[in-house]
Scaffold this active site. Structure first.
Site, PDB file in Angstrom:
ATOM      1  NE  ARG A  93      -6.872  42.517   5.540  1.00 37.72           N
ATOM      2  CZ  ARG A  93      -6.352  43.564   5.716  1.00 37.72           C
ATOM      3  NH1 ARG A  93      -4.984  43.377   5.687  1.00 37.72           N
ATOM      4  NH2 ARG A  93      -7.028  44.549   5.412  1.00 37.72           N
ATOM      5  CG  HIS A 142      -2.287  44.455  10.372  1.00 37.06           C
ATOM      6  ND1 HIS A 142      -3.095  43.345  10.198  1.00 37.06           N
ATOM      7  CD2 HIS A 142      -2.189  45.175   9.445  1.00 37.06           C
ATOM      8  CE1 HIS A 142      -3.972  43.765   9.221  1.00 37.06           C
ATOM      9  NE2 HIS A 142      -3.097  44.912   8.677  1.00 37.06           N
TER      10      HIS A 142
HETATM   11  P1  NDP Z   1      -5.428  45.665  -5.260  1.00 38.99           P
HETATM   12  O1  NDP Z   1      -6.886  45.380  -5.441  1.00 38.99           O
HETATM   13  O2  NDP Z   1      -4.699  46.745  -5.983  1.00 38.99           O
HETATM   14  O3  NDP Z   1      -4.622  44.251  -5.980  1.00 38.99           O
HETATM   15  C1  NDP Z   1      -5.032  43.114  -5.645  1.00 38.99           C
HETATM   16  C2  NDP Z   1      -4.445  42.062  -6.664  1.00 38.99           C
HETATM   17  O4  NDP Z   1      -4.691  40.626  -6.289  1.00 38.99           O
HETATM   18  C3  NDP Z   1      -4.881  42.385  -8.188  1.00 38.99           C
HETATM   19  O5  NDP Z   1      -3.722  42.125  -8.822  1.00 38.99           O
HETATM   20  C4  NDP Z   1      -5.731  41.111  -8.299  1.00 38.99           C
HETATM   21  O6  NDP Z   1      -5.815  40.602  -9.435  1.00 38.99           O
HETATM   22  C5  NDP Z   1      -5.156  40.077  -7.472  1.00 38.99           C
HETATM   23  N1  NDP Z   1      -6.342  38.957  -7.021  1.00 38.99           N
HETATM   24  C6  NDP Z   1      -7.408  39.202  -6.357  1.00 38.99           C
HETATM   25  N2  NDP Z   1      -8.125  38.163  -6.334  1.00 38.99           N
HETATM   26  C7  NDP Z   1      -7.312  37.086  -7.029  1.00 38.99           C
HETATM   27  C8  NDP Z   1      -7.234  35.825  -7.524  1.00 38.99           C
HETATM   28  N3  NDP Z   1      -8.538  35.127  -7.083  1.00 38.99           N
HETATM   29  N4  NDP Z   1      -6.244  35.098  -8.153  1.00 38.99           N
HETATM   30  C9  NDP Z   1      -5.397  35.857  -8.549  1.00 38.99           C
HETATM   31  N5  NDP Z   1      -5.009  37.113  -8.153  1.00 38.99           N
HETATM   32  C10 NDP Z   1      -6.141  37.847  -7.542  1.00 38.99           C
HETATM   33  O7  NDP Z   1      -5.183  45.671  -3.788  1.00 38.99           O
HETATM   34  P2  NDP Z   1      -3.862  46.312  -3.034  1.00 38.99           P
HETATM   35  O8  NDP Z   1      -2.562  46.060  -3.916  1.00 38.99           O
HETATM   36  O9  NDP Z   1      -4.232  47.760  -2.761  1.00 38.99           O
HETATM   37  O10 NDP Z   1      -3.875  45.484  -1.585  1.00 38.99           O
HETATM   38  C11 NDP Z   1      -3.513  44.075  -1.534  1.00 38.99           C
HETATM   39  C12 NDP Z   1      -4.065  43.682  -0.070  1.00 38.99           C
HETATM   40  O11 NDP Z   1      -2.929  44.113   0.811  1.00 38.99           O
HETATM   41  C13 NDP Z   1      -5.234  44.343   0.635  1.00 38.99           C
HETATM   42  O12 NDP Z   1      -6.433  43.646   0.071  1.00 38.99           O
HETATM   43  C14 NDP Z   1      -5.136  44.105   2.053  1.00 38.99           C
HETATM   44  O13 NDP Z   1      -5.596  43.030   2.551  1.00 38.99           O
HETATM   45  C15 NDP Z   1      -3.580  43.927   2.121  1.00 38.99           C
HETATM   46  N6  NDP Z   1      -2.942  45.058   3.046  1.00 38.99           N
HETATM   47  C16 NDP Z   1      -2.219  44.757   4.042  1.00 38.99           C
HETATM   48  C17 NDP Z   1      -1.669  45.770   4.883  1.00 38.99           C
HETATM   49  C18 NDP Z   1      -1.039  45.716   6.032  1.00 38.99           C
HETATM   50  O14 NDP Z   1      -0.518  46.496   6.853  1.00 38.99           O
HETATM   51  N7  NDP Z   1      -0.692  44.370   6.485  1.00 38.99           N
HETATM   52  C19 NDP Z   1      -1.880  47.161   4.523  1.00 38.99           C
HETATM   53  C20 NDP Z   1      -2.319  47.362   3.315  1.00 38.99           C
HETATM   54  C21 NDP Z   1      -3.078  46.344   2.498  1.00 38.99           C
HETATM   55  P3  NDP Z   1      -6.266  41.429 -10.847  1.00 38.99           P
HETATM   56  O15 NDP Z   1      -5.036  42.542 -10.938  1.00 38.99           O
HETATM   57  O16 NDP Z   1      -6.646  40.665 -11.914  1.00 38.99           O
HETATM   58  O17 NDP Z   1      -7.562  42.489 -10.442  1.00 38.99           O
HETATM   59  C1  OXD Z   2      -5.100  47.691   4.990  1.00 31.34           C
HETATM   60  C2  OXD Z   2      -4.432  47.314   6.416  1.00 31.34           C
HETATM   61  O1  OXD Z   2      -5.748  46.825   4.356  1.00 31.34           O
HETATM   62  O2  OXD Z   2      -3.800  48.232   6.970  1.00 31.34           O
HETATM   63  O3  OXD Z   2      -4.770  48.807   4.643  1.00 31.34           O
HETATM   64  O4  OXD Z   2      -4.330  46.267   6.869  1.00 31.34           O
END
Ligand code: NDP
Ligand code: OXD
Length: 306
Positions: A221, A269
């Site tokens: 993001r 994106h």
């Molecule tokens: P997950 O919820 O599976 O993983 C999130 C990770 O971030 C976890 O390891 C979590 O820690 C960590 N995290 C969250 N908050 C913190 C913090 N405050 N400090 C340290 N680590 C933190 O999410 P996904 O992997 O499925 O997706 C990640 C992001 O990718 C989505 O939220 C989305 O915004 C973005 N995205 C973007 C896309 C695009 O097209 N550009 C497409 C898909 C997703 P913990 O393991 O301890 O919970």
């Molecule tokens: C998602 C994205 O969060 O596409 O899946 O940004």
């Protein structure tokens, strides 16, 4: 079940494929003013009006992985929010990051520029060990990216909120270990969710903690990164490159400095697109799980923000 996915029209491919996967469940494209009689809504960037008119909703299934926009709305207090988990996005993230990383590490941009000048000029090979790749976020997508980067023998580090163990990855956790994680990384990959805690996390001070001459790859993001701070570290040479799939404002406004900065590569994106077939299969599975009265998969912790 309501479907509110951008400009959803009756008879859309989404509606047809969902209906085929869930023949016993009526699936109606959302329109303003519909009767408040639905339990589930399948949504991507829905308007506030949908939740204002449907306060009885029990489940909102987010047709993407990130729920930041959805959670910024006023939602029914007991609403359960589900999200797509992987559904074909993890491999897309892996290919995007490997492409950006290898393009940077092998200096392919330099060779493209040289080709335009008709210049045959090899440069010295780089030491792979000197380009450790730090991944912010070791969730569904971050761990898949870590595995892909490992396949090219780069040292891989990961940072998460709670301690994680991922084979071959040097894992760090929590705010207290962030600086050490950054100091050990030269390439930084952002795969964190956007929450109250992570907004603006990648600021000038944290970018300065990275080893010099590195690259930022943000595919999560835009608001995770303070864009003016990014510009400062690109301009003063601390960071050599940035590859950005997401920006604070999307679509990126005309004339924005990111469009034309020589060290920035942009995509609109697209690093991981929602794939309809995989998403429909995951939704159908969640609905069937719900109908059996079992715990729903992909449940978001609304208070935590992801
Ligand atoms: P997950 O919820 O599976 O993983 C999130 C990770 O971030 C976890 O390891 C979590 O820690 C960590 N995290 C969250 N908050 C913190 C913090 N405050 N400090 C340290 N680590 C933190 O999410 P996904 O992997 O499925 O997706 C990640 C992001 O990718 C989505 O939220 C989305 O915004 C973005 N995205 C973007 C896309 C695009 O097209 N550009 C497409 C898909 C997703 P913990 O393991 O301890 O919970
Ligand atoms: C998602 C994205 O969060 O596409 O899946 O940004």
């Amino acid at each position: 079940m309501l479907l509110c996915n951008r400009a959803e029209r009756p008879g859309s491919a989404w509606q047809r494929e969902l209906q085929a996967a869930l023949p016993a469940v009526p699936i109606d494209p959302w329109q303003p003013g519909m009767a408040a009689e639905y339990d589930w809504a399948l949504v991507w960037n829905p308007p506030q009006q949908l939740f204002d008119e449907q306060p009885q909703l029990k489940v909102a299934f987010n047709l993407g992985a990130g729920v930041d926009k959805l959670l910024s709305l006023r939602l029914p207090p007991a609403l359960q929010v589900l999200r797509l988990q992987d559904a074909g996005m993890a491999v897309q993230m892996a290919e995007y990051v490997c492409h950006a990383l290898i393009d940077f590490f092998r200096q392919l941009g330099v060779y493209r520029a040289q080709q335009r000048q008709g210049l045959w000029q090899p440069h010295a090979a780089r030491e792979r060990r000197a380009y450790p790749v730090g991944i912010l976020g070791l969730g569904v997508l971050g761990t898949r990216v870590a595995r892909a980067v490992q396949a090219f023998d780069f040292p891989v580090l990961g940072w998460s909120r709670t301690p994680r163990a991922v084979a071959g990855v040097r894992c760090f956790a929590g705010a207290g270990e962030l600086d050490a994680f950054l100091a050990a990384s030269r390439v930084l990959v952002c795969l964190l969710p956007l929450t109250a805690t992570t907004r603006g996390l990648v600021d000038r001070a944290r970018l300065r903690c990275l080893q010099p001459g590195g690259c930022l790859i943000n595919i999560a993001r835009g608001d995770l990164v303070v864009e003016d701070d990014l510009r400062a570290v690109l301009d003063d040479g601390h960071l050599a490159a940035a590859v950005l799939d997401v920006m604070a404002e999307e679509p990126l406004p005309a004339g924005h400095w990111l469009w034309s900065h020589p060290k920035v590569t942009l995509t609109p994106h697209i690093s991981a697109m929602t794939l309809r077939r995989e998403a429909v299969a995951q939704i159908a599975q969640a609905v069937q799980t719900g109908l059996r009265g079992e715990a729903l998969p992909g449940l978001v912790d609304r208070a935590r923000g992801y």
